[in-house]
Design a protein around this motif. Structure first.
Motif, PDB file in Angstrom:
ATOM      1  N   LYS A  22     -54.403  22.575  71.959  1.00 30.23           N
ATOM      2  CA  LYS A  22     -55.377  22.836  70.792  1.00 30.23           C
ATOM      3  C   LYS A  22     -55.877  21.411  70.300  1.00 30.23           C
ATOM      4  O   LYS A  22     -57.114  21.135  69.972  1.00 30.23           O
ATOM      5  N   ALA A  23     -55.127  20.207  70.447  1.00 28.29           N
ATOM      6  CA  ALA A  23     -55.661  19.143  70.300  1.00 28.29           C
ATOM      7  C   ALA A  23     -56.861  18.607  71.211  1.00 28.29           C
ATOM      8  O   ALA A  23     -57.640  17.671  70.834  1.00 28.29           O
ATOM      9  N   ASN A  24     -56.876  19.281  72.312  1.00 23.41           N
ATOM     10  CA  ASN A  24     -57.867  18.673  73.631  1.00 23.41           C
ATOM     11  C   ASN A  24     -58.973  19.980  73.422  1.00 23.41           C
ATOM     12  O   ASN A  24     -59.517  19.678  74.695  1.00 23.41           O
ATOM     13  N   ASN A  25     -58.901  20.844  72.783  1.00 20.93           N
ATOM     14  CA  ASN A  25     -59.804  21.931  72.818  1.00 20.93           C
ATOM     15  C   ASN A  25     -59.717  22.686  74.103  1.00 20.93           C
ATOM     16  O   ASN A  25     -60.879  23.096  74.698  1.00 20.93           O
ATOM     17  N   ILE A  26     -58.554  22.738  74.616  1.00 16.42           N
ATOM     18  CA  ILE A  26     -58.457  23.375  75.702  1.00 16.42           C
ATOM     19  C   ILE A  26     -58.214  25.085  75.288  1.00 16.42           C
ATOM     20  O   ILE A  26     -57.236  25.276  74.684  1.00 16.42           O
ATOM     21  N   GLU A  27     -59.002  25.968  75.601  1.00 15.56           N
ATOM     22  CA  GLU A  27     -58.919  27.324  75.373  1.00 15.56           C
ATOM     23  C   GLU A  27     -57.872  28.145  76.218  1.00 15.56           C
ATOM     24  O   GLU A  27     -57.862  27.773  77.075  1.00 15.56           O
ATOM     25  N   PHE A  28     -56.971  28.889  75.527  1.00 14.64           N
ATOM     26  CA  PHE A  28     -55.977  29.506  75.806  1.00 14.64           C
ATOM     27  C   PHE A  28     -55.520  30.973  75.303  1.00 14.64           C
ATOM     28  O   PHE A  28     -55.980  30.902  73.899  1.00 14.64           O
ATOM     29  N   GLU A  29     -54.980  31.670  76.136  1.00 11.73           N
ATOM     30  CA  GLU A  29     -54.214  33.112  75.504  1.00 11.73           C
ATOM     31  C   GLU A  29     -52.823  32.693  75.199  1.00 11.73           C
ATOM     32  O   GLU A  29     -52.267  32.542  76.345  1.00 11.73           O
ATOM     33  N   GLU A  30     -52.418  32.744  74.084  1.00 11.09           N
ATOM     34  CA  GLU A  30     -51.153  32.659  73.735  1.00 11.09           C
ATOM     35  C   GLU A  30     -50.348  34.111  73.930  1.00 11.09           C
ATOM     36  O   GLU A  30     -50.479  34.878  73.081  1.00 11.09           O
ATOM     37  N   VAL A  31     -49.348  33.977  74.763  1.00 10.89           N
ATOM     38  CA  VAL A  31     -48.508  35.246  74.980  1.00 10.89           C
ATOM     39  C   VAL A  31     -47.160  34.726  74.538  1.00 10.89           C
ATOM     40  O   VAL A  31     -46.372  33.898  75.147  1.00 10.89           O
ATOM     41  N   SER A  32     -46.755  35.527  73.121  1.00 14.01           N
ATOM     42  CA  SER A  32     -45.524  35.296  72.603  1.00 14.01           C
ATOM     43  C   SER A  32     -44.319  35.961  73.666  1.00 14.01           C
ATOM     44  O   SER A  32     -44.347  37.115  73.871  1.00 14.01           O
ATOM     45  N   VAL A  33     -43.178  35.270  73.847  1.00 10.97           N
ATOM     46  CA  VAL A  33     -42.084  35.597  74.499  1.00 10.97           C
ATOM     47  C   VAL A  33     -40.941  35.556  73.318  1.00 10.97           C
ATOM     48  O   VAL A  33     -40.387  34.564  73.110  1.00 10.97           O
ATOM     49  N   ASP A  34     -40.518  36.663  72.874  1.00  7.12           N
ATOM     50  CA  ASP A  34     -39.583  36.747  71.826  1.00  7.12           C
ATOM     51  C   ASP A  34     -37.997  36.151  72.591  1.00  7.12           C
ATOM     52  O   ASP A  34     -37.497  37.258  73.208  1.00  7.12           O
ATOM     53  N   LEU A  35     -37.777  35.142  72.249  1.00 11.90           N
ATOM     54  CA  LEU A  35     -36.257  34.759  72.878  1.00 11.90           C
ATOM     55  C   LEU A  35     -35.147  35.620  72.430  1.00 11.90           C
ATOM     56  O   LEU A  35     -34.146  35.811  72.965  1.00 11.90           O
ATOM     57  N   SER A  36     -35.358  35.792  71.040  1.00  9.78           N
ATOM     58  CA  SER A  36     -34.202  36.604  70.324  1.00  9.78           C
ATOM     59  C   SER A  36     -33.979  37.867  70.964  1.00  9.78           C
ATOM     60  O   SER A  36     -32.836  38.285  70.836  1.00  9.78           O
ATOM     61  N   LYS A  37     -35.124  38.623  71.551  1.00  7.42           N
ATOM     62  CA  LYS A  37     -35.084  39.797  72.021  1.00  7.42           C
ATOM     63  C   LYS A  37     -34.693  39.661  73.740  1.00  7.42           C
ATOM     64  O   LYS A  37     -34.695  40.766  74.138  1.00  7.42           O
TER      65      LYS A  37
END
Length: 229
Positions: A22-37
């Motif tokens: 985000k600080a370097n304006n690099i576009e990305f798709e965030e894929v959340s990995v639920d550690l608690s599950k």
């Protein structure tokens, strides 16, 4: 090529990757990995990272894990990333690598293990382990002392005497931010003696805001929840 970042915002190395992007304006798709599950241990995720840990990325044909390796790759692969993040100068780069290598064997081993065994294990339905926490605290205190007396030189605001943050500053500060999950008195007891470390944390936050605080929102929320219990 689309960049996918697999992680969880309560994971300190995951935050470092996402903040950097985000600080370097690099576009990305965030894929959340639920550690608690336990999603990081699923067969699907292990196709990306056989070790079963976050963060990991997919960029084109590349599947990559280990946060330091990812940060180095992103700083090198994407145009427009300022040199201070990962210097082209080989001497500066070698010194930065020494900080990163030291991190995983020292600060991370102390901070992550202490926070988990003194506070966070319960979130995963596991018992706290005071003995493991006590051993980890020794490593954590030793690591903070090393940062205070060695890695933070008097000539600059950041690690290795730099005037702007590097991927090492980002990685190590995200690690220390995990102490936000501790009881406030416990956190102050541990961090209180290290004034240079505290100022460095503030310098790094200020240099990378608003992205820094945005990505730490989940950590702050979990910290508030734990303190109500």
């Amino acid at each position: 090529m689309e960049l996918k970042v697999y992680g969880h915002r309560v994971s300190q190395p995951s935050r470092a990757i996402m903040i950097f992007c985000k600080a370097n304006n690099i576009e990305f798709e965030e894929v959340s990995v639920d550690l608690s599950k336990g999603e990081h241990k699923s067969p699907e995720f292990k196709e990306i990272n056989p070790v079963g840990q976050v963060p990991a990325i997919i960029h084109g044909e590349l599947k990559l894990f280990e946060s330091h390796a990812i940060l180095i790759y992103l700083a090198s692969a994407f145009p427009g990333v300022a040199d201070h993040w990962y210097p082209a100068d080989l001497v500066k780069r070698a010194k930065l690598h020494s900080v990163l290598d030291w991190h995983h064997s020292n600060l991370r081993r102390g901070a992550a293990t202490y926070v988990f065994n003194s506070r966070l294990a319960a979130v995963f339905g596991l018992p706290l382990n005071p003995q493991a926490a006590a051993e980890a605290e020794k490593c954590l205190i030793s690591s903070l002392s090393t940062i205070e007396s060695f890695w933070l030189e008097d000539s600059g605001k950041f690690l290795l005497g730099a005037n702007q943050p590097s991927i090492a500053d980002l990685s190590l500060v995200c690690e220390i931010m995990q102490l936000e999950l501790l009881d406030e008195n416990d956190r102050n007891r541990i961090l209180g003696p290290y004034k240079k470390v505290q100022q460095w944390i503030e310098n790094t936050k200020n240099a990378i805001n608003p992205q820094f605080d945005e990505l730490h929102g989940a950590l702050y929320h979990l910290s508030a929840t734990l303190r109500k219990q």
